[in-house]
Design an enzyme around this catalytic site. Structure first.
Site, PDB file in Angstrom:
ATOM      1  N   SER A  30       1.295  -1.298  -0.308  1.00  0.00           N
ATOM      2  CA  SER A  30      -0.115   0.402  -0.351  1.00  0.00           C
ATOM      3  C   SER A  30       1.164   1.159  -0.549  1.00  0.00           C
ATOM      4  CB  SER A  30      -0.866  -0.218   1.522  1.00  0.00           C
ATOM      5  OG  SER A  30      -2.109   0.634   1.317  1.00  0.00           O
ATOM      6  N   GLU A  58      -8.935  -5.869  -4.698  1.00  0.00           N
ATOM      7  CA  GLU A  58      -8.339  -5.000  -3.592  1.00  0.00           C
ATOM      8  C   GLU A  58      -9.578  -4.299  -3.093  1.00  0.00           C
ATOM      9  OE1 GLU A  58      -5.834  -4.513  -2.581  1.00  0.00           O
ATOM     10  OE2 GLU A  58      -3.844  -4.600  -4.479  1.00  0.00           O
ATOM     11  N   HIS A  69      -7.975  -5.398  -0.267  1.00  0.00           N
ATOM     12  CA  HIS A  69      -6.159  -4.453   0.294  1.00  0.00           C
ATOM     13  C   HIS A  69      -5.794  -4.892   1.219  1.00  0.00           C
ATOM     14  CE1 HIS A  69      -3.238  -1.382  -0.937  1.00  0.00           C
ATOM     15  NE2 HIS A  69      -3.987  -0.956   0.626  1.00  0.00           N
TER      16      HIS A  69
END
Length: 505
Positions: A210, A328, A414
Site C-alpha cells: 500500500s 483490492e 487490500h
C-alpha cells in the site's frame, strides 16, 4: 565432586538467559536484544533523533549516542496517528512524536555472517500504520536465513507538510516529505549498522505494501535513495498517480497555519502547536484536503512521477517484484462502488468509453474498475516500464483468501496479503488451515529467495517467468493453485492506453 555438580548445573541454568541475550554494537552504542525460536530480535532502536521541538518538520538528525548497553527487547513508540479501529496493522504501542524507531530480527547476530537484508515499509495511506504491528513480526522470515528490519516513519501532517519558510529553512535541500526522509534515514542506518546484526549491507531488499509499496516505487527512482538497496518489492502500491508539487503543498500549509491562527512565517509557533492540533484527525477516511497535501513532488527526493521516471531508466540496476491483489476494494459495499467508479473514471479523459466497453457490462465495470485503476493497471504498467528500461522484473496477482474467510470475501482484498508475506497468519486473527499455511510458506519463500539471489524462483516453487513486455505473464496465486497467466487483460490494456494518452496531453 558429585555434590558440587548439581549446584553448578543450577548456577549455570540461572545464568543462561542473561548469557544468551545477544548484544550488538551500533554506531549509537551497544544494544541487548532477546532470543526466541532461534531468532534474535532487537526492538525499539532509534535510527534518528526524536523529531520534536525545533526538529518537528526537519530532516532526520543523527541519534545522540548512549553509554552502557541499551535494552532493545521492547518496541518503541508509534508515530502520532488516528488509528483505524479493527485494523490488524495497528500496534498497541503508545503514540508520540518521538517515534523514529526500527526493529531487527536475525538468525545470526554477529558481524561477518553477510546475510541478505529485507527492510519493510508499512502501509496506511501515509497517515496510519506501524512497524511494530504483530503481523510484521520478522521471526518467521528471518528463520529462512535473512535479516528483517521494520520501521516507523512520520505520518500525516507530521510527515508531509510544507510552508514557504520551511522551504527557505531547508536552503535548497529536501523539504516537505519528512516521512520519506525518515525512510531514507532508516535505510542509511541499515547501510552503516546492519553488518553488526549479521546482515550484508550490499544486499538489501526494500519491500512494502500500500503506502509502503508506493514508497518503494518512489525510492526506486529517487536520487536520494541511490545505492541503499538492490532489490525492491512493491505490493499494491499504485504508482500511476501524480503527487502535488511543492507550491501546492506550501499553499495548504499556509491554509493550515491560518486555520490555527498562527502566522505562516512563525515557525516557532507552528512547531509549538499541540500534537492533537497538528494531527487533526487525519486518516484514511479524513484527508483534510483543504489543509493537508500528503506526499509531495518536492524536486529533491521525489523529482517526478514513478511511471515516467521508471520509463526513463531511473531504476536501472534494481531488480523488482511488482503486484496487486485480485479484489483490492472488494470490502467496499456494493451501493458505494458506482460512486467510486464514476470518480475513478473521471481521470481517464476521452479513453473512458473504451475502458467501459472493455468490461463488457456496466455491472462488471462498476464492480472492478476502481480496483483496476488504483492497483492492477499500475502494477502492470510499472512492470512494463521497469522491464522495458532493462530492470529484471516479476509481476504477480495475489488472489488467495484464507479458507475461513471465503464465505464473506470473493477475492483477496487490500492488505490481506501482508500476513502471507510474513508467514504470520495467526497474528492476523486467522485460524489457518493446511492450505492456508502452504500458501503463506510459498509467498514467504518467493520473497526471501528473491532477497537472497535477486530472483524469486527456487526449487519446489512453481516457476515464475521474468516479465517480458512483448508477451507479459504474471504469477497468479489463487485459491486452488499457483500458476502463470497472461497479464495483459483487455480491461488493463484499455486503462493503460487511456492513461498514457491523457498523460501525453
Amino acid at each position: 565432586m558429585k555434590a558440587v555438580l548439581p549446584a553448578l548445573a543450577l548456577l549455570l541454568a540461572a545464568a543462561a538467559p542473561a548469557d544468551q541475550a545477544p548484544v550488538v554494537r551500533t554506531d549509537g552504542g551497544a544494544l541487548r536484544g532477546a532470543t526466541a525460536d532461534g531468532i534474535a530480535s532487537f526492538k525499539g532502536i532509534p535510527y534518528a533523533a526524536a523529531p520534536v521541538g525545533a526538529l518537528r518538520w526537519h530532516a532526520p538528525a543523527p541519534v545522540a549516542g548512549w553509554t552502557g548497553t541499551r535494552d532493545a527487547t521492547g518496541y518503541g513508540n508509534d508515530c502520532v496517528q488516528s488509528r483505524m479501529p479493527g485494523d490488524v496493522a495497528n500496534s498497541n504501542q503508545p503514540m508520540s512524536e518521538d517515534c523514529l524507531f526500527l526493529n531487527v530480527w536475525t538468525p545470526q547476530p554477529r558481524a561477518g555472517a553477510r546475510l541478505p537484508v529485507m527492510v519493510y515499509i508499512h502501509g496506511g495511506g501515509f497517515s496510519t500504520g506501524s512497524g511494530s504491528a504483530a503481523i510484521l513480526d520478522g521471526t518467521r522470515l528471518a528463520a529462512r536465513g535473512v535479516v528483517v528490519v521494520t520501521l516507523n516513519y512520520r505520518l500525516g501532517r507530521f510527515g508531509f507538510f510544507a510552508t514557504p519558510p520551511l522551504t527557505r529553512e531547508a536552503a535548497g535541500g529536501a523539504t516537505g516529505n519528512w516521512g520519506l526522509m525518515d525512510q531514507i534515514a532508516a535505510l542509511d542506518w541499515v547501510r552503516r549498522n546492519i553488518a553488526a546484526f549479521g546482515g550484508d549491507a550490499a544486499n538489501v531488499t526494500v519491500f512494502g505494501e500500500s503506502a509502503g509499496g508506493e514508497s518503494v516505487g518512489r525510492l526506486m527512482v529517487s536520487p536520494a535513495a541511490k545505492g541503499l538497496f538492490v532489490n525492491a518489492i512493491a505490493a499494491s502500491g499504485g504508482g500511476r498517480d501524480s503527487w502535488p508539487d511543492l507550491a501546492a503543498a506550501e499553499a495548504k500549509g499556509v491554509a493550515f497555519a491560518t486555520r490555527e491562527k498562527v502566522a505562516p512565517d512563525d515557525l516557532a509557533a507552528l512547531r509549538a502547536l499541540p500534537v492533537d492540533k497538528v494531527q487533526g484527525g487525519i486518516n484514511l477516511l479524513n484527508g483534510d484536503e483543504a489543509h493537508y497535501s500528503g506526499p509531495i513532488t518536492d524536486g529533491r527526493i521525489v523529482t517526478g512521477d514513478t511511471d515516467t521516471l521508471l520509463a526513463a531508466g531511473a531504476a536501472r540496476g534494481i531488480r523488482a517484484i511488482v503486484g496487486s491483489n485480485s479484489d483490492e476494494l472488494g470490502f467496499i459495499p456494493a451501493p458505494f462502488l458506482k460512486a467510486f467508479a464514476e470518480k475513478a473514471s473521471a481521470t481517464l479523459g476521452p479513453g473512458a468509453d473504451a475502458v467501459r466497453a472493455a468490461y463488457g457490462s456496466a455491472e462488471s465495470y462498476e464492480r472492478h474498475v476502481s480496483s483496476d485503476l488504483t492497483f492492477t493497471e499500475p502494477a502492470f504498467s510499472l512492470a512494463t516500464r521497469a522491464a522495458t528500461a532493462g530492470a529484471p522484473t516479476w509481476l504477480y496477482r495475489f488472489g488467495y483468501v484464507a479458507e475461513e474467510k471465503r464465505a464473506a470475501l470473493p477475492g483477496a482484498v487490500h492488505a490481506s496479503d501482508v500476513p502471507f508475506q510474513f508467514d504470520n497468519l495467526a497474528a492476523a486473527g486467522i485460524t489457518p488451515t493446511a492450505a492456508d499455511l502452504t500458501v503463506a510458506k510459498q509467498v514467504a519463500d518467493y520473497w526471501t529467495h528473491f532477497a537472497k539471489t535477486g530472483d524469486p524462483n527456487a526449487r519446489g516453487l512453481p516457476a515464475w517467468p521474468r516479465f517480458a513486455p512483448a508477451a507479459p505473464v504474471m504469477l497468479r496465486i489463487a485459491g486452488d493453485k499457483t500458476d502463470t497467466a497472461p497479464a495483459d487483460a483487455p480491461t488493463i490494456k484499455a486503462i493503460a492506453a487511456a492513461r498514457d494518452a491523457a498523460k501525453k496531453k
